[in-house]
Design an enzyme around this catalytic site. Structure first.
Site, PDB file in Angstrom:
ATOM      1  N   TYR A 319       0.581  -1.112  -0.040  1.00 11.13           N
ATOM      2  CA  TYR A 319       0.101   0.141   0.410  1.00 11.13           C
ATOM      3  C   TYR A 319       1.046   1.498  -0.328  1.00 11.13           C
ATOM      4  O   TYR A 319       1.600   1.536   0.805  1.00 11.13           O
ATOM      5  CB  TYR A 319      -0.739   0.128   1.456  1.00 11.13           C
ATOM      6  CG  TYR A 319      -1.638   1.255   1.441  1.00 11.13           C
ATOM      7  CD1 TYR A 319      -2.373   1.497   0.125  1.00 11.13           C
ATOM      8  CD2 TYR A 319      -1.338   2.468   2.970  1.00 11.13           C
ATOM      9  CE1 TYR A 319      -3.645   2.241   0.280  1.00 11.13           C
ATOM     10  CE2 TYR A 319      -2.590   2.953   2.483  1.00 11.13           C
ATOM     11  CZ  TYR A 319      -3.326   3.760   1.578  1.00 11.13           C
ATOM     12  OH  TYR A 319      -4.050   4.805   1.956  1.00 11.13           O
ATOM     13  N   CYS A 320       0.592   2.320  -0.972  1.00 10.03           N
ATOM     14  CA  CYS A 320       0.940   3.490  -0.875  1.00 10.03           C
ATOM     15  C   CYS A 320       3.134   3.681  -0.982  1.00 10.03           C
ATOM     16  O   CYS A 320       3.296   2.668  -2.132  1.00 10.03           O
ATOM     17  CB  CYS A 320       0.960   4.250   0.649  1.00 10.03           C
ATOM     18  SG  CYS A 320       1.490   6.146   0.188  1.00 10.03           S
ATOM     19  N   LEU A 321       3.411   3.473   0.237  1.00 10.47           N
ATOM     20  CA  LEU A 321       4.959   4.123  -0.145  1.00 10.47           C
ATOM     21  C   LEU A 321       5.390   1.840  -0.099  1.00 10.47           C
ATOM     22  O   LEU A 321       6.924   1.816  -0.487  1.00 10.47           O
ATOM     23  CB  LEU A 321       5.340   4.627   1.164  1.00 10.47           C
ATOM     24  CG  LEU A 321       7.404   4.761   1.315  1.00 10.47           C
ATOM     25  CD1 LEU A 321       7.811   4.489   0.099  1.00 10.47           C
ATOM     26  CD2 LEU A 321       7.645   5.642   2.199  1.00 10.47           C
TER      27      LEU A 321
END
Length: 587
Positions: A319-321
């Site tokens: 997720y994301c980074l």
């Protein structure tokens, strides 16, 4: 030879002077930067000043642009006179009526219509003025963003006597809305000054109300705790799933309250699920690097999972980074013959950062140097510094709308599990954050094949397993057009999903969500590339949550033969404690 020795001696003396500066005087820079950083949300004044100087010089040397701006001002003044006269036939008189700040019908009545239109005319003029010929693109975007933030302060929605909704509410409630708003303001101020947690964190506590899917912490090192969730079915798919969350926030956005938990949903569907819970770094963790996050994070987690689930590959989702980090690890594993992954899933994760949205406004050499000075002594980027940056990216929604609703209308939004997670902030270690900004954002090393894992270069095209990529329509952190670039970089099948909502809400899209909708399309590795606009036009629309589509995709990529449900841990990795573990409580 003597001249060379003399030049070498001079260079050594110059370096010694520079080293002396670094050792004995650089602390003055750090002290100064830390002081002004508290007033500027950790934004570099030099970066903003350079942008304004570039803009002003080019605007002053562009008489044609000045004349054009004067002509536009006269035209807007004529149009405003049409508004004052109530000329409804001229469609040019009123515009931007779709602006959500002015959606209430009362804004179309006098005198509020005059305030609204005057503000929008001024906003439009300044937007045009920010585009001075010759100004660098980065500086032009900085000017546009800065002017927009300044103008947002003067929006008629922010003042009680120019906002019809506030005025009518004040009359109906005989001023009690302002009284409640004043109490809310004092309460928020006292909590901020005393460092107390917000109401949402008091109502939704990790381990009690959120992050309560049963499981065990089966491994811990200096950076992660690895959680294995308890099965809820007798049989499970052979291939387990590893979630790699971002360490900018706590992991439990993927395990909120039971009805909003993606973890619980996948466990109930018969998957063995593992979760990385990142440590909240302190000053002693200042030297944690991107390499450490890959090795101590993903690689260590995969090693443990392979021991617990032998002779099988692993589905990994970031997720994301965490998705960006997972892409790096997946490329390394594929390229250097250590393939342990079955599939890779990316949730709102960018891999190319050339079009990363307005967050790029805060990433240049001046800004990175400014943050470096602020972070060097304390060893990390603190929570308020990070929160201030993200709030500015959506100041209309996160700052001004909040103040309007709470302090002028006197309406307090009921706390939710997502609000609690959003308030449960973390820190970023000094070394990793500098590498992230400089190498990933500024230089775009990952997309351009310069990033190294274990001193070996990796490229996204090295990823040799199918990719499932989720982007959200209203993402201000990972714009979906930027996330879509995975199609240009990956040399494998890509299933791309564009879902309703924003960076967080779009991911927390449970099957009961009444307004959830998405588009989905699989692009085989040998198929012609589709631009974002073309993809959006061709991808089928579906109602409901993308969770169902992802679970089906994971199931199809898994072995058809299921195995008996696995208890948490084994003889080599025994359960340490119940989930959610210890790291989640670090403040």
């Amino acid at each position: 030879m003597k001249e060379n020795n003399l030049a070498q001696k001079v260079n050594e003396e110059e370096r010694s002077l520079t080293d002396g500066y670094n050792e004995y005087y650089a602390w003055l820079d750090q002290l100064f930067y830390q002081s002004i950083g508290k007033l500027t949300f950790s934004l570099s004044p030099a970066s903003i000043t350079l942008a304004f100087c570039d803009w002003i010089i080019h605007l002053a040397s562009s008489p044609g642009k000045q004349v054009a701006l004067s002509a536009q001002a006269l035209e807007l003044l004529k149009r405003y006179q049409c508004v004052l006269r109530g000329d409804q036939e001229d469609k040019k008189c009123q515009y931007y009526l779709t602006d959500k700040r002015f959606k209430d019908s009362a804004w179309q009545k006098a005198p509020y219509k005059y305030y609204q239109q005057a503000f929008l005319y001024v906003e439009d003029w300044w937007k045009n003025a920010a585009c001075a010929p010759g100004t660098s693109e980065h500086h032009r975007d900085v000017i546009d963003f800065t002017l927009r933030q300044m103008l947002n302060f003067f929006s008629p929605t922010n003042f009680p006597f120019t906002n019809p909704e506030v005025l009518s509410t004040t009359i109906e409630q005989m001023g009690m809305n302002l009284f409640r708003g004043y109490k809310y303001f004092l309460k928020d101020l006292s909590k901020s000054l005393l460092g107390e947690p917000p109401e949402s964190l008091q109502k939704f506590k990790a381990g009690r109300d959120v992050a309560i899917t049963p499981g065990k912490v089966i491994y811990r090192n200096n950076l992660i705790e690895l959680i294995q969730y308890s099965p809820s079915t007798k049989e499970v798919y052979a291939e387990p799933i590893l979630f790699v969350p971002a360490w900018i926030m706590k992991y439990y956005i993927l395990d909120l309250s039971p009805q909003n938990s993606l973890v619980k949903y996948m466990v109930d569907k018969g998957h063995t699920v593992f979760m990385i819970s990142w440590k909240n770094p302190m000053q002693e963790d200042r030297d944690l690097s991107f390499e450490d996050y890959i090795q101590l994070g993903i690689m260590d987690a995969l090693k443990v999972i392979k021991d617990i689930c032998p002779k099988t590959s692993i589905h990994a989702a970031g997720y994301c980074l965490g998705g960006t980090l997972l892409t790096m690890a997946a490329a390394y594993l594929s390229r250097y013959n250590h393939q342990q992954l079955k599939t890779v899933t990316l949730f709102a994760a960018q891999t190319d950062f050339t079009e990363a949205g307005e967050i790029l406004l805060f990433v240049d050499e001046s800004q990175i140097n400014f943050l470096k000075k602020i972070m060097k002594q304390q060893g990390y980027l603190d929570k308020p510094q990070l929160k201030g940056t993200f709030q500015m990216l959506k100041s209309t929604d996160l700052i001004w709308s909040y103040m309007l609703r709470n302090y002028l209308l006197g309406v307090r939004k009921e706390p939710s599990d997502l609000m609690a997670w959003n308030a449960d902030e973390t820190r970023l270690p000094y070394r990793m954050h500098m590498q992230y900004l400089k190498n990933i954002y500024l230089k775009n090393d990952l997309a351009e094949g310069r990033f190294k894992v274990n001193q070996k270069p990796v490229a996204i095209q090295d990823v040799a397993v199918p990719i499932f990529c989720v982007a959200t329509v209203k993402d201000h952190i990972s714009p979906w057009q930027s996330v879509h670039k995975i199609h240009l970089l990956a040399d494998t099948d890509v299933t791309f999903v564009l879902t309703s909502g924003g960076h967080n809400v779009g991911i927390v899209s449970n099957p009961d969500h009444p307004k959830a909708a998405y588009q989905i399309k699989t692009t085989p590795r040998n198929e012609v590339y589709l631009s974002p606009d073309r993809w959006e036009a061709l991808a089928p629309h579906k109602k409901g949550s993308w969770w169902l589509a992802w679970q089906e995709w994971i199931a199809q990529a898994s072995s058809t033969k299921k195995v008996m449900a696995r208890p948490a841990g084994n003889k080599n990795y025994k359960a340490i404690e119940n989930s959610p573990g210890t790291y989640i409580y670090q403040t």
